[in-house]
Design a protein around this motif. Structure first.
Motif, PDB file in Angstrom:
ATOM      1  N   LYS A 518       0.823  -1.219   0.000  1.00 26.42           N
ATOM      2  CA  LYS A 518       0.000   0.000   0.000  1.00 26.42           C
ATOM      3  C   LYS A 518       0.852   1.262   0.000  1.00 26.42           C
ATOM      4  O   LYS A 518       0.390   2.347  -0.301  1.00 26.42           O
ATOM      5  CB  LYS A 518      -0.930   0.024   1.233  1.00 26.42           C
ATOM      6  N   LYS A 519       2.069   1.076   0.392  1.00 32.50           N
ATOM      7  CA  LYS A 519       2.957   2.235   0.503  1.00 32.50           C
ATOM      8  C   LYS A 519       4.312   1.910  -0.098  1.00 32.50           C
ATOM      9  O   LYS A 519       4.739   0.753  -0.079  1.00 32.50           O
ATOM     10  CB  LYS A 519       3.192   2.549   1.987  1.00 32.50           C
ATOM     11  N   SER A 520       4.962   2.904  -0.582  1.00 32.15           N
ATOM     12  CA  SER A 520       6.340   2.709  -1.009  1.00 32.15           C
ATOM     13  C   SER A 520       7.123   3.888  -0.498  1.00 32.15           C
ATOM     14  O   SER A 520       6.731   5.038  -0.693  1.00 32.15           O
ATOM     15  CB  SER A 520       6.403   2.645  -2.530  1.00 32.15           C
ATOM     16  N   ASN A 521       8.210   3.593   0.170  1.00 34.31           N
ATOM     17  CA  ASN A 521       9.016   4.704   0.693  1.00 34.31           C
ATOM     18  C   ASN A 521      10.173   5.048  -0.230  1.00 34.31           C
ATOM     19  O   ASN A 521      11.004   5.864   0.068  1.00 34.31           O
ATOM     20  CB  ASN A 521       9.560   4.362   2.083  1.00 34.31           C
ATOM     21  N   HIS A 522      10.179   4.381  -1.347  1.00 29.31           N
ATOM     22  CA  HIS A 522      11.281   4.638  -2.267  1.00 29.31           C
ATOM     23  C   HIS A 522      11.096   5.965  -2.971  1.00 29.31           C
ATOM     24  O   HIS A 522       9.978   6.413  -3.170  1.00 29.31           O
ATOM     25  CB  HIS A 522      11.352   3.548  -3.334  1.00 29.31           C
ATOM     26  N   SER A 638       5.417   4.886 -11.189  1.00 29.03           N
ATOM     27  CA  SER A 638       5.290   3.444 -10.968  1.00 29.03           C
ATOM     28  C   SER A 638       6.491   2.954 -10.173  1.00 29.03           C
ATOM     29  O   SER A 638       7.587   3.505 -10.255  1.00 29.03           O
ATOM     30  CB  SER A 638       5.174   2.704 -12.290  1.00 29.03           C
ATOM     31  N   TYR A 639       6.249   1.900  -9.439  1.00 25.83           N
ATOM     32  CA  TYR A 639       7.311   1.348  -8.607  1.00 25.83           C
ATOM     33  C   TYR A 639       7.415  -0.164  -8.810  1.00 25.83           C
ATOM     34  O   TYR A 639       8.444  -0.764  -8.565  1.00 25.83           O
ATOM     35  CB  TYR A 639       7.024   1.724  -7.146  1.00 25.83           C
ATOM     36  N   LEU A 640       6.328  -0.746  -9.329  1.00 29.77           N
ATOM     37  CA  LEU A 640       6.350  -2.189  -9.562  1.00 29.77           C
ATOM     38  C   LEU A 640       5.980  -2.499 -11.002  1.00 29.77           C
ATOM     39  O   LEU A 640       5.114  -1.839 -11.585  1.00 29.77           O
ATOM     40  CB  LEU A 640       5.315  -2.887  -8.657  1.00 29.77           C
ATOM     41  N   THR A 641       6.643  -3.508 -11.535  1.00 35.80           N
ATOM     42  CA  THR A 641       6.251  -4.015 -12.848  1.00 35.80           C
ATOM     43  C   THR A 641       5.114  -5.009 -12.633  1.00 35.80           C
ATOM     44  O   THR A 641       5.107  -5.758 -11.662  1.00 35.80           O
ATOM     45  CB  THR A 641       7.457  -4.718 -13.505  1.00 35.80           C
ATOM     46  N   GLN A 716      10.752  -2.044  -9.824  1.00 34.17           N
ATOM     47  CA  GLN A 716      11.434  -1.525 -11.012  1.00 34.17           C
ATOM     48  C   GLN A 716      12.566  -0.594 -10.614  1.00 34.17           C
ATOM     49  O   GLN A 716      12.681  -0.195  -9.466  1.00 34.17           O
ATOM     50  CB  GLN A 716      10.472  -0.660 -11.823  1.00 34.17           C
ATOM     51  N   GLY A 717      13.283  -0.186 -11.629  1.00 34.15           N
ATOM     52  CA  GLY A 717      14.267   0.880 -11.479  1.00 34.15           C
ATOM     53  C   GLY A 717      15.291   0.568 -10.407  1.00 34.15           C
ATOM     54  O   GLY A 717      15.547  -0.588 -10.096  1.00 34.15           O
ATOM     55  N   ASP A 740       2.300  -1.357 -15.135  1.00 36.30           N
ATOM     56  CA  ASP A 740       3.008  -1.003 -13.904  1.00 36.30           C
ATOM     57  C   ASP A 740       2.024  -0.669 -12.793  1.00 36.30           C
ATOM     58  O   ASP A 740       0.897  -0.286 -13.051  1.00 36.30           O
ATOM     59  CB  ASP A 740       3.881   0.246 -14.125  1.00 36.30           C
ATOM     60  N   VAL A 741       2.505  -0.767 -11.566  1.00 32.86           N
ATOM     61  CA  VAL A 741       1.682  -0.348 -10.429  1.00 32.86           C
ATOM     62  C   VAL A 741       2.141   1.051 -10.020  1.00 32.86           C
ATOM     63  O   VAL A 741       3.332   1.291  -9.842  1.00 32.86           O
ATOM     64  CB  VAL A 741       1.816  -1.313  -9.239  1.00 32.86           C
ATOM     65  N   LEU A 742       1.171   1.945  -9.917  1.00 35.25           N
ATOM     66  CA  LEU A 742       1.494   3.351  -9.653  1.00 35.25           C
ATOM     67  C   LEU A 742       1.348   3.718  -8.181  1.00 35.25           C
ATOM     68  O   LEU A 742       0.455   3.206  -7.482  1.00 35.25           O
ATOM     69  CB  LEU A 742       0.569   4.258 -10.474  1.00 35.25           C
ATOM     70  N   TYR A 743       2.199   4.624  -7.752  1.00 32.90           N
ATOM     71  CA  TYR A 743       2.155   5.152  -6.384  1.00 32.90           C
ATOM     72  C   TYR A 743       2.151   6.667  -6.469  1.00 32.90           C
ATOM     73  O   TYR A 743       2.803   7.255  -7.331  1.00 32.90           O
ATOM     74  CB  TYR A 743       3.361   4.662  -5.573  1.00 32.90           C
ATOM     75  N   GLN A 744       1.399   7.272  -5.562  1.00 33.67           N
ATOM     76  CA  GLN A 744       1.317   8.736  -5.588  1.00 33.67           C
ATOM     77  C   GLN A 744       1.967   9.324  -4.344  1.00 33.67           C
ATOM     78  O   GLN A 744       1.739   8.848  -3.231  1.00 33.67           O
ATOM     79  CB  GLN A 744      -0.138   9.185  -5.668  1.00 33.67           C
TER      80      GLN A 744
END
Ligand SMILES: O=C(O)CCC(=O)C(=O)O
Ligand SMILES: [Fe+2]
Length: 749
Positions: A518-522, A638-641, A716-717, A740-744
């Protein structure tokens, strides 16, 4: 290892040591020259740099004399100033001189050099340029030597061995490259001759090793060897075991260290530049590689650089599927309702378009082109245009400025319909052990049913094939060839790009939501400079500019917490033909994409679609324009493929990951020196033991075996730098959807 190999390695070591000694002496001499000239005044001396530890050179303000590497920089700078710029001092223009950017001159000769340093006629000139030199040293040291640009430069010029050296510098100096940089490097390495697979693997592994994913898989082995020889072999083993024998740089470094410790100088930055001065000599042509091999720098006998492991298959489960559920899904009915009635009016799904399902909505969904990028403007340029299709409904004519034609009831339906669906999440074991514990790669099983997968395949295959080789110019859905101008033949991976409707998005998103982080700290960075030739609409700035913009954006956002936003609605369907492979790459991070339906005016004429937007007559003759936009939100990345496997009735075609594994081998060698005890007539063994630890990094490749209806999700990345490929399909045809999965980024209150 054969004796001759050992001999050639020893020879190479000696050569390396001799080279290092020569370089150090030369530098020392030059230093003396400068000092003897009494041209360095005390203030300047104070401003020179000193290095406290390898890799961190700082302006200290002490009176320490320049190190060998300072001098080496100075020498190069002087060369630059005197030869490139005719001694007029204009060389202090921000170019780093020795940064591997190709500006260094190769035409300088010792004659010029000696003349400059020794001749009285240049004394005044030397005085004038001295402050410039000091300034240059400070500048170079303040910023540090940018090994990344060295790597970039070497790779671009196919100087593989120097690139390896510079990569070592990147790693040692912890200069974490940006995502786009890593991707470019991987792409450049891809052009290494297939006959030089070893160097290729070494480069890839080094690239992965200098990303911010610092830890690798690692294994430890302890070997105990007892040798009863005269001891020479044991000594040789112990002496070389500490080095990674695959790596000429390590050999060089060891030799330099030895040399520098006797010279009481522990900082030789040029250890990474061993091959810099003679770049041409090490260009990747067969002869030079052969020469290097002959010199023992690359050892053919050693263990394989790449270990390919058997593919990983999702553990079997008997929980599903429930076929009755599949056949009545809203998704299926939505897909079946799609027809291509625009353009030529070709009906896409002749077999299914009339099929009735209890949930089939009353609307006809049509596909049309919403964005087109000219073949010549693609990155890299292609023989084919990039065409983005979208589905739009013809019976519901909204007057809102929104592309989302679905009603609220449908939204509710999407939530209800999947209540009984069983999805299983499988973490990918080999990407989630040791160093990759945070890779977070997993497969979601049973996201799509078999019928849904088949429907996607049929829908995307359309009624057109591009067998004529010409660019598709109609609105017809169908795969399109990929043929970058740089290649002789098409890649064989056909693609079809589809901006999916909100309903289809919501159906899939509801299914997978609870399994996604649910979260990405990247720090999420954008990179439109992506590998396959699928560029985005707004790709106008250069890769570097984009990276800079992105960095600024990220710097402004100190809180890097990002929340799950959705799945990118721009879906790329890929169809791999026999023997086709999507070569090793690292997926980039993408911004959100959106499609806005804009009511233009009443019009009675039928309109023809344009390149980037499309207009269409609705039933009430209102003219609408569809505007495709990238990065509309400005803060979503996006953070995930998200890779959907649509079929598995083919052979090969694994999604293969490459990851470095570090093996540490400790070898204890016992040597028995036999002395004869005459008195009691027995032999007396005096064992001598030598322990050597060898650390070796090799690349391991392991694939995920596709399973129809499942989704492979992985970071990704540079959040994980997962190097992977779509391996060759050896039999049949492989179909996947890539998004891709997007994060805001969270709004700061
Ligand atoms: O087809 C595959 O297995 C991999 C595809 C892929 O890596 C991609 O589309 O980025
Ligand atoms: Fe990929």
């Amino acid at each position: 290892m054969g004796k001759s190999k050992k001999r050639s390695r020893t020879k190479a070591l000696h050569e390396a040591a001799a080279n290092a000694a020569a370089a150090a002496n030369k530098a020392k001499q030059q230093r003396r020259l400068l000092e003897d000239d009494n041209e360095i005044d005390n203030d300047d001396k104070k401003e020179t740099t000193t290095s406290t530890e390898k890799g961190t050179s700082t302006i200290t303000g002490t009176t320490t004399a320049p190190t060998v590497s300072d001098i080496a920089i100075t020498i190069k700078t002087i060369k630059y100033l005197t030869i490139n710029n005719n001694g007029n001092g204009n060389g202090n223009d921000g170019d780093d001189g020795n940064d591997g950017d190709g500006d260094e001159t190769n035409t300088s000769t010792n004659n010029n050099y000696d003349l400059f340093h020794n001749s009285k006629q240049y004394k005044e000139l030397r005085k004038v340029i001295h402050p410039l030199i000091i300034d240059r040293i400070n500048k170079v040291y303040k910023n540090g030597i940018d090994y990344r640009s060295k790597v970039t430069n070497h790779l671009q010029h196919q100087r593989w061995l120097p690139a390896l050296g510079a990569l070592q510098g990147v790693k040692d100096y912890n200069q974490i490259p940006k995502q786009g940089t890593i991707q470019r490097w991987v792409r450049d390495v891809d052009s290494v001759d297939n006959n030089s697979n070893k160097i290729k693997m070494k480069l890839l592994s080094s690239i992965l090793n200098c990303t911010n994913v610092t830890s690798n898989h690692s294994t430890n082995t302890t070997t105990t060897t007892t040798a009863s020889s005269d001891g020479d072999d044991a000594t040789a083993t112990a002496a070389t075991a500490n080095m990674n024998k695959h790596d000429p740089l390590h050999a060089l470094m060891a030799a330099q260290q030895k040399n520098s410790s006797s010279n009481n100088n522990s900082n030789i930055d040029d250890e990474y530049d061993e091959y810099d001065d003679d770049d041409d000599e090490y260009d990747n042509n067969d002869n030079s590689m052969k020469e290097k091999k002959e010199k023992g720098a690359i050892d053919d006998d050693d263990e394989d650089e790449l270990k390919i492991l058997k593919g990983w298959r999702i553990p079997t489960s008997s929980l599903f599927p429930s076929s009755s559920l599949d056949d009545n899904s809203l998704l299926l009915s939505k897909l079946k309702s799609i027809t291509t009635t625009t353009g030529t009016g070709t009906e896409l799904n002749t077999s299914n378009s009339n099929s009735s399902s209890s949930k089939t909505p009353n609307t006809q969904t049509q596909t049309q082109v919403v964005y087109r990028e000219k073949a010549s403007e693609r990155t890299p340029p292609n023989h084919y245009d990039l065409i983005l299709h979208a589905t739009t409904t013809s019976t519901i004519c909204e007057t809102t400025e929104d592309d989302d034609e679905e009603t609220e009831e449908e939204d509710e339906e999407t939530e209800e319909e999947d209540e009984d669906r069983i999805i299983i999440k499988h973490n990918i074991p080999f990407l989630n052990t040791n160093g990759h514990s945070s890779s977070g790669a997993f497969v979601l099983e049973n996201v799509l049913s078999s019928s849904e997968c088949n429907e996607f395949i049929e829908m995307s295959s359309g009624s057109t094939a591009t067998s004529t080789g010409s660019t598709i110019s109609s609105n017809i859905v169908g795969y399109q060839k990929d043929h970058p101008l740089t290649l002789k033949e098409p890649t064989g991976i056909d693609s079809f790009e589809w901006y999916i409707s909100k309903t289809i998005h919501n159906i899939i998103y509801n299914r997978v939501y609870k399994y996604l982080p649910k979260k990405s700290n990247h720090i999420l960075t954008n990179n439109n400079n992506n590998s396959k030739s699928t560029a985005t609409a707004t790709a106008t700035a250069t890769g570097e500019e984009k990276e800079e913009e992105e960095e600024k954006r990220n710097n402004n956002n100190s809180n890097n917490s990002n929340i799950l936003y959705g799945i990118n609605r721009r879906w790329r369907f890929f169809r791999y033909g026999q023997d086709c492979v999507y070569r090793p790459h690292i997926d980039g991070s993408w911004p959100d994409s959106s499609l806005t339906k804009i009511k233009v005016k009443k019009n009675h004429n039928t309109t023809t679609p344009t390149a980037s937007t499309d207009t269409r007559n609705e039933t009430d003759n209102t003219l609408y324009e569809y505007k495709y936009e990238v990065d509309k939100t400005g803060n979503t990345r996006s953070y995930l493929t998200f890779l959907i496997y649509l079929n598995d009735n083919f052979e090969g075609g694994e999604t293969k990951f490459y990851y470095p594994v570090t093996t540490t081998t400790t070898t204890t060698t016992t040597t028995s020196t036999t002395t004869s005890n005459k008195d009691n007539n027995t032999d007396n063994d005096t064992p001598a033991t030598a322990t050597a630890t060898k650390t070796q990094t090799s690349l391991v490749a392991r694939g995920v075996i596709p399973k129809r209806g499942s989704v492979l999700v992985f970071p990704q990345g540079n959040t994980a730098s997962l190097l992977h490929e779509g391996s060759a399909v050896t039999k049949g045809i492989k179909y996947v959807i890539r998004t891709d999965v997007l994060y805001q980024q969270q709004q700061q209150s």
